[in-house]
Design a protein around this motif. Structure first.
Motif, PDB file in Angstrom:
ATOM      1  N   VAL A  21     -13.770   1.501 -17.481  1.00 34.18           N
ATOM      2  CA  VAL A  21     -14.710   1.036 -18.506  1.00 34.18           C
ATOM      3  C   VAL A  21     -14.795   2.046 -19.639  1.00 34.18           C
ATOM      4  N   GLY A  77     -15.053   2.940 -24.141  1.00 32.70           N
ATOM      5  CA  GLY A  77     -14.228   2.836 -25.338  1.00 32.70           C
ATOM      6  C   GLY A  77     -15.049   3.142 -26.566  1.00 32.70           C
ATOM      7  N   GLU A 110     -20.097   3.498 -18.929  1.00 32.35           N
ATOM      8  CA  GLU A 110     -19.917   4.349 -17.747  1.00 32.35           C
ATOM      9  C   GLU A 110     -21.119   4.258 -16.805  1.00 32.35           C
ATOM     10  N   GLU A 121     -10.234   2.376  -7.299  1.00 36.60           N
ATOM     11  CA  GLU A 121      -9.982   2.355  -8.741  1.00 36.60           C
ATOM     12  C   GLU A 121      -8.961   3.423  -9.111  1.00 36.60           C
ATOM     13  N   HIS A 173      -7.787   7.118 -13.872  1.00 37.09           N
ATOM     14  CA  HIS A 173      -7.835   7.176 -15.339  1.00 37.09           C
ATOM     15  C   HIS A 173      -8.944   6.306 -15.927  1.00 37.09           C
ATOM     16  N   GLY A 174      -9.196   6.547 -17.231  1.00 41.62           N
ATOM     17  CA  GLY A 174     -10.188   5.763 -17.942  1.00 41.62           C
ATOM     18  C   GLY A 174      -9.552   4.552 -18.615  1.00 41.62           C
ATOM     19  N   SER A 175     -10.243   4.047 -19.637  1.00 46.46           N
ATOM     20  CA  SER A 175      -9.820   2.787 -20.266  1.00 46.46           C
ATOM     21  C   SER A 175      -8.752   2.996 -21.339  1.00 46.46           C
ATOM     22  N   ALA A 176      -8.355   4.253 -21.563  1.00 47.12           N
ATOM     23  CA  ALA A 176      -7.249   4.599 -22.474  1.00 47.12           C
ATOM     24  C   ALA A 176      -7.257   3.784 -23.769  1.00 47.12           C
ATOM     25  N   ASP A 223      -6.530   4.482 -26.636  1.00 47.33           N
ATOM     26  CA  ASP A 223      -5.387   4.743 -27.538  1.00 47.33           C
ATOM     27  C   ASP A 223      -4.201   3.829 -27.274  1.00 47.33           C
ATOM     28  N   ASN A 280       0.453   2.211 -17.542  1.00 49.66           N
ATOM     29  CA  ASN A 280       1.079   2.406 -16.237  1.00 49.66           C
ATOM     30  C   ASN A 280       0.177   1.770 -15.162  1.00 49.66           C
TER      31      ASN A 280
END
Ligand SMILES: NC(=O)c1ccc[n+]([C@@H]2O[C@H](COP(=O)([O-])OP(=O)(O)OC[C@H]3O[C@@H](n4cnc5c(N)ncnc54)[C@H](O)[C@@H]3O)[C@@H](O)[C@H]2O)c1
Length: 363
Positions: free
Chosen positions: A75, A77, A90, A278, A281-284, A286, A294
């Motif tokens: 989640v 952004g 979050e 889960e 990593h986060g919601s990336a 970028d 990935n």
């Protein structure tokens, strides 16, 4: 037999992309191994704020409590980032973890031989890294009260509180010893014994619990010393147990050894079989919306779900082996791409894993 019930929360950014991959692998592996699984999708994080004004509704909490497991994307952004907002995406994840009593965040870190070239560590240092970090997840600095902005000595300030109860330390340290019993039988407890009262308390309780497990080697170490030792000698560690904040930092540090955050799965476990899986990593933001994320961290999280919730180690092994073969065959998303390998998008990487996923051995 009733079907297994999994609540799936795609979340924001790349969350929906990687969750689509995870859900597909889950379905495929369940069919191959003869399991009935019902997946129910629910909004969480920014997606939930946009629709309901809150990052996690009461209904989603109830659905998660009624389910056998939750599979979460990520989640957050920039759309929901501002120091002045009432609520953040979050907080939805924090609420879910707290409501399910998920106190043990388990983060395995394995450096795949095929990805040694992506690791920021020299290959001879990274090769063979295989450790698990158990991070206490619902206590400590992230949850202690008071936690507020307030006037301090006549000027604006802020307060967070670091608090641990004996039962909270005991249960996570016990989990670490149980986990180590199925591995190389070594537990390291990480604290800040020298400057924090909670650190001294943590070390005392961990040492007492360790006495119950004479067949598992035990030691304690300061968090700063371990942060350095982890990067210098990553293969030395087996099971590492630590409190919430240190675990957050150290597991991200260890995670980079694998070459990308996109490779790291996790499970968050509570009592009575409660579990949420889960990617780390986060919601990336970028790379959101480009279809290039990935999916392997999520797929490996699904393997953990098969192992720890469905009690299907064979299916978990099959998923992990399929990921290994996919990497050996040269498939790479952009984050782990190297010259001479085959650049693919999220969908093709998922298809490659599924094509290599073998069902139970005949006979
Ligand atoms: N549990 C969660 O939902 C969770 C966890 C961490 C961060 N977040 C949130 O995610 C947002 C972005 O945070 P961040 O940028 O610090 O961390 P991030 O993990 O989203 O991204 C860090 C870097 O890793 C790359 N990356 C991450 N996952 C990848 C994947 N699967 N494939 C390819 N590349 C990948 C990103 O492109 C970025 O360059 C923030 O809003 C943060 O609060 C959420």
């Amino acid at each position: 037999m009733n079907p297994w019930r999994v609540v799936v929360t795609p979340g924001d950014g790349i969350g929906p992309d990687v969750i689509a991959s995870g859900a597909e692998v889950l379905d495929h592996a369940a069919r191959s191994f003869g399991l009935r699984v019902v997946q129910t999708e629910r909004p969480l994080g920014g997606a939930s704020i946009d629709r309901f004004g809150v990052p996690c509704t009461d209904e989603v909490v109830q659905d998660a409590l009624d389910a056998d497991a939750v599979l979460l994307g990520a989640v957050g952004g920039p759309r929901w980032d501002s120091p002045y907002v009432q609520t953040t995406p979050e907080e939805g994840v924090l609420r879910l973890r707290k409501s399910l009593g998920l106190y043990a965040n388990v983060r395995p870190v394995r450096v795949h031989d095929a990805l040694l070239g992506c690791s920021p560590l020299r290959p001879e240092v990274a090769r063979g890294t295989d450790l698990v970090i158990l991070r206490e997840l619902i206590g400590g600095l992230y949850f202690g009260q008071p936690k507020e902005m307030r006037q301090i000595d006549g000027e604006p300030g802020a307060v967070d509180t670091l608090v641990y109860r004996r039962s909270e330390v005991e249960r996570i340290v016990r989990r670490a010893f149980q986990w180590a019993a199925g591995r190389r039988r070594r537990v390291l407890s990480v604290d800040k014994f020298n400057v924090l009262v909670t650190g001294r308390f943590w070390r005392g309780v961990a040492t007492e619990v360790a006495a119950e497990y004479p067949h598992v080697e035990f030691r304690s170490m300061l968090a700063d010393a371990f942060a350095a030792a982890l990067v210098a000698r990553p293969t030395e560690w087996d099971v590492v147990v630590t409190e919430n904040t240190f675990g957050d930092f150290l597991s991200d540090e260890a995670g980079m050894f694998t070459g990308s955050l996109g490779m790291l799965p996790s499970a968050s476990l509570g009592d009575d079989g409660r579990a949420l899986y889960e990617p780390v990593h986060g919601s990336a933001p970028d790379i959101a919306g480009q279809g290039i994320a990935n999916p392997l961290a999520t797929i490996l999280s699904v393997a953990m779900l098969f192992r720890h919730t469905f009690d299907q180690p064979q299916a978990a092994d099959a998923i992990e082996a399929a990921v290994e073969r996919t990497l050996d065959d040269g498939f790479r998303t952009r984050d782990i791409f190297e010259e001479g390998t085959r650049l693919v998008d999220t969908t093709s990487m998922t298809a490659a894993v599924i094509a290599r996923l073998e069902g139970p051995a005949a006979g």
